[in-house]
Write a protein that holds these residues in place. Structure first.
Motif, PDB file in Angstrom:
ATOM      1  N   ASP A   1       1.340  -3.308  -9.067  1.00  0.00           N
ATOM      2  CA  ASP A   1       1.357  -3.677 -10.484  1.00  0.00           C
ATOM      3  C   ASP A   1       0.831  -2.553 -11.367  1.00  0.00           C
ATOM      4  O   ASP A   1       1.288  -2.374 -12.498  1.00  0.00           O
ATOM      5  N   ASP A   2      -0.143  -1.797 -10.851  1.00  0.00           N
ATOM      6  CA  ASP A   2      -0.748  -0.711 -11.624  1.00  0.00           C
ATOM      7  C   ASP A   2      -0.060   0.633 -11.390  1.00  0.00           C
ATOM      8  O   ASP A   2      -0.598   1.678 -11.760  1.00  0.00           O
ATOM      9  N   GLN A   3       1.102   0.595 -10.771  1.00  0.00           N
ATOM     10  CA  GLN A   3       1.940   1.775 -10.551  1.00  0.00           C
ATOM     11  C   GLN A   3       1.255   2.862  -9.736  1.00  0.00           C
ATOM     12  O   GLN A   3       1.345   4.056 -10.046  1.00  0.00           O
ATOM     13  N   ALA A   4       0.576   2.447  -8.672  1.00  0.00           N
ATOM     14  CA  ALA A   4       0.008   3.413  -7.737  1.00  0.00           C
ATOM     15  C   ALA A   4       1.161   4.185  -7.093  1.00  0.00           C
ATOM     16  O   ALA A   4       2.272   3.685  -6.957  1.00  0.00           O
ATOM     17  N   VAL A   5       0.865   5.402  -6.680  1.00  0.00           N
ATOM     18  CA  VAL A   5       1.872   6.283  -6.097  1.00  0.00           C
ATOM     19  C   VAL A   5       1.611   6.420  -4.597  1.00  0.00           C
ATOM     20  O   VAL A   5       0.466   6.547  -4.173  1.00  0.00           O
ATOM     21  N   GLU A   6       2.681   6.387  -3.818  1.00  0.00           N
ATOM     22  CA  GLU A   6       2.613   6.621  -2.369  1.00  0.00           C
ATOM     23  C   GLU A   6       1.554   5.762  -1.673  1.00  0.00           C
ATOM     24  O   GLU A   6       0.689   6.264  -0.962  1.00  0.00           O
ATOM     25  N   THR A   7       1.648   4.460  -1.870  1.00  0.00           N
ATOM     26  CA  THR A   7       0.709   3.541  -1.224  1.00  0.00           C
ATOM     27  C   THR A   7       1.050   3.411   0.255  1.00  0.00           C
ATOM     28  O   THR A   7       2.202   3.172   0.613  1.00  0.00           O
ATOM     29  N   VAL A   8       0.034   3.599   1.092  1.00  0.00           N
ATOM     30  CA  VAL A   8       0.199   3.508   2.539  1.00  0.00           C
ATOM     31  C   VAL A   8      -0.843   2.529   3.069  1.00  0.00           C
ATOM     32  O   VAL A   8      -2.016   2.591   2.691  1.00  0.00           O
ATOM     33  N   SER A   9      -0.403   1.628   3.941  1.00  0.00           N
ATOM     34  CA  SER A   9      -1.310   0.680   4.579  1.00  0.00           C
ATOM     35  C   SER A   9      -1.406   1.022   6.060  1.00  0.00           C
ATOM     36  O   SER A   9      -0.386   1.151   6.742  1.00  0.00           O
ATOM     37  N   ILE A  10      -2.630   1.161   6.538  1.00  0.00           N
ATOM     38  CA  ILE A  10      -2.872   1.525   7.929  1.00  0.00           C
ATOM     39  C   ILE A  10      -3.596   0.371   8.616  1.00  0.00           C
ATOM     40  O   ILE A  10      -4.719   0.039   8.241  1.00  0.00           O
ATOM     41  N   PRO A  11      -2.972  -0.277   9.603  1.00  0.00           N
ATOM     42  CA  PRO A  11      -3.648  -1.356  10.322  1.00  0.00           C
ATOM     43  C   PRO A  11      -4.744  -0.796  11.222  1.00  0.00           C
ATOM     44  O   PRO A  11      -4.507   0.129  11.993  1.00  0.00           O
ATOM     45  N   LEU A  12      -5.934  -1.346  11.102  1.00  0.00           N
ATOM     46  CA  LEU A  12      -7.074  -0.881  11.902  1.00  0.00           C
ATOM     47  C   LEU A  12      -7.577  -1.931  12.885  1.00  0.00           C
ATOM     48  O   LEU A  12      -8.414  -1.623  13.727  1.00  0.00           O
ATOM     49  N   ALA A  13      -7.090  -3.155  12.785  1.00  0.00           N
ATOM     50  CA  ALA A  13      -7.562  -4.237  13.658  1.00  0.00           C
ATOM     51  C   ALA A  13      -7.391  -3.829  15.116  1.00  0.00           C
ATOM     52  O   ALA A  13      -6.331  -3.371  15.525  1.00  0.00           O
ATOM     53  N   GLY A  14      -8.467  -3.960  15.870  1.00  0.00           N
ATOM     54  CA  GLY A  14      -8.436  -3.601  17.273  1.00  0.00           C
ATOM     55  C   GLY A  14      -8.610  -2.113  17.537  1.00  0.00           C
ATOM     56  O   GLY A  14      -8.688  -1.688  18.679  1.00  0.00           O
ATOM     57  N   LYS A  15      -8.649  -1.303  16.475  1.00  0.00           N
ATOM     58  CA  LYS A  15      -8.788   0.149  16.629  1.00  0.00           C
ATOM     59  C   LYS A  15     -10.083   0.673  16.028  1.00  0.00           C
ATOM     60  O   LYS A  15     -10.549   1.740  16.376  1.00  0.00           O
ATOM     61  N   SER A  16     -10.620  -0.091  15.081  1.00  0.00           N
ATOM     62  CA  SER A  16     -11.858   0.300  14.413  1.00  0.00           C
ATOM     63  C   SER A  16     -12.590  -0.965  13.979  1.00  0.00           C
ATOM     64  O   SER A  16     -11.962  -1.959  13.620  1.00  0.00           O
ATOM     65  N   SER A  17     -13.904  -0.892  13.990  1.00  0.00           N
ATOM     66  CA  SER A  17     -14.690  -2.053  13.589  1.00  0.00           C
ATOM     67  C   SER A  17     -14.988  -2.058  12.091  1.00  0.00           C
ATOM     68  O   SER A  17     -15.568  -3.005  11.585  1.00  0.00           O
ATOM     69  N   ILE A  18     -14.571  -1.023  11.361  1.00  0.00           N
ATOM     70  CA  ILE A  18     -14.931  -0.955   9.940  1.00  0.00           C
ATOM     71  C   ILE A  18     -14.127  -1.905   9.065  1.00  0.00           C
ATOM     72  O   ILE A  18     -14.617  -2.365   8.046  1.00  0.00           O
ATOM     73  N   ALA A  19     -12.872  -2.177   9.451  1.00  0.00           N
ATOM     74  CA  ALA A  19     -12.016  -3.040   8.632  1.00  0.00           C
ATOM     75  C   ALA A  19     -10.760  -3.377   9.420  1.00  0.00           C
ATOM     76  O   ALA A  19     -10.497  -2.787  10.471  1.00  0.00           O
ATOM     77  N   ASP A  20      -9.964  -4.296   8.886  1.00  0.00           N
ATOM     78  CA  ASP A  20      -8.678  -4.626   9.506  1.00  0.00           C
ATOM     79  C   ASP A  20      -7.545  -3.785   8.926  1.00  0.00           C
ATOM     80  O   ASP A  20      -6.534  -3.579   9.584  1.00  0.00           O
ATOM     81  N   TYR A  21      -7.725  -3.329   7.683  1.00  0.00           N
ATOM     82  CA  TYR A  21      -6.718  -2.482   7.037  1.00  0.00           C
ATOM     83  C   TYR A  21      -7.399  -1.398   6.229  1.00  0.00           C
ATOM     84  O   TYR A  21      -8.459  -1.620   5.641  1.00  0.00           O
ATOM     85  N   MET A  22      -6.741  -0.249   6.175  1.00  0.00           N
ATOM     86  CA  MET A  22      -7.117   0.808   5.248  1.00  0.00           C
ATOM     87  C   MET A  22      -5.883   1.054   4.382  1.00  0.00           C
ATOM     88  O   MET A  22      -4.776   1.222   4.903  1.00  0.00           O
ATOM     89  N   VAL A  23      -6.076   1.026   3.084  1.00  0.00           N
ATOM     90  CA  VAL A  23      -4.985   1.282   2.153  1.00  0.00           C
ATOM     91  C   VAL A  23      -5.320   2.563   1.400  1.00  0.00           C
ATOM     92  O   VAL A  23      -6.432   2.718   0.885  1.00  0.00           O
TER      93      VAL A  23
END
Length: 125
Positions: free
Chosen positions: A29-51
């Protein structure tokens, strides 16, 4: 960036998915550029997603960060931690299950977080 207490994580998969969708929708909605979502579940304990996303200027990066934090608080009842807002070259929003990095394009290129964290699975959001 300084460290401070982490935001509470959720154990509810539907709540995590709703938060992730809220983040992606807000950035779109805010016209971000090149948004990428990286799934972290099971790979890192810091979060389930990094955007990771870019704004065209420090003003846009700061605006996207503030709006996103307000939406997360209003819709999910969480108070995300925000770092880097005064300069807005790189703003980190820690919403617990989703970590969001907002950059100016030059700063994003320099740090290249997608390559470091993608595990070969980064996907455009």
């Amino acid at each position: 960036m300084a460290t401070s207490p982490t935001v509470q994580r959720s154990t509810d998969p539907q709540g995590i998915d709703a938060l992730h969708k809220l983040v992606l929708t807000s950035l779109d909605d805010d016209q971000a550029v090149e948004t990428v979502s990286i799934p972290l579940a099971g790979k890192s304990s810091i979060a389930d997603y990094m955007v990771v996303a870019s704004g065209r200027s420090t003003r846009q990066v700061a605006s996207m960060a503030m709006k996103l934090a307000e939406k997360i608080k209003a819709e999910c009842g969480r108070s995300p931690r925000i770092e880097g807002l005064p300069t807005a070259d790189w703003v980190l929003i820690d919403a617990g299950d989703v970590i969001v990095h907002l950059f100016r394009p030059e700063v994003r290129s320099f740090y290249n977080l997608e390559r470091m964290w993608s595990f070969g699975e980064a996907s455009p959001a």
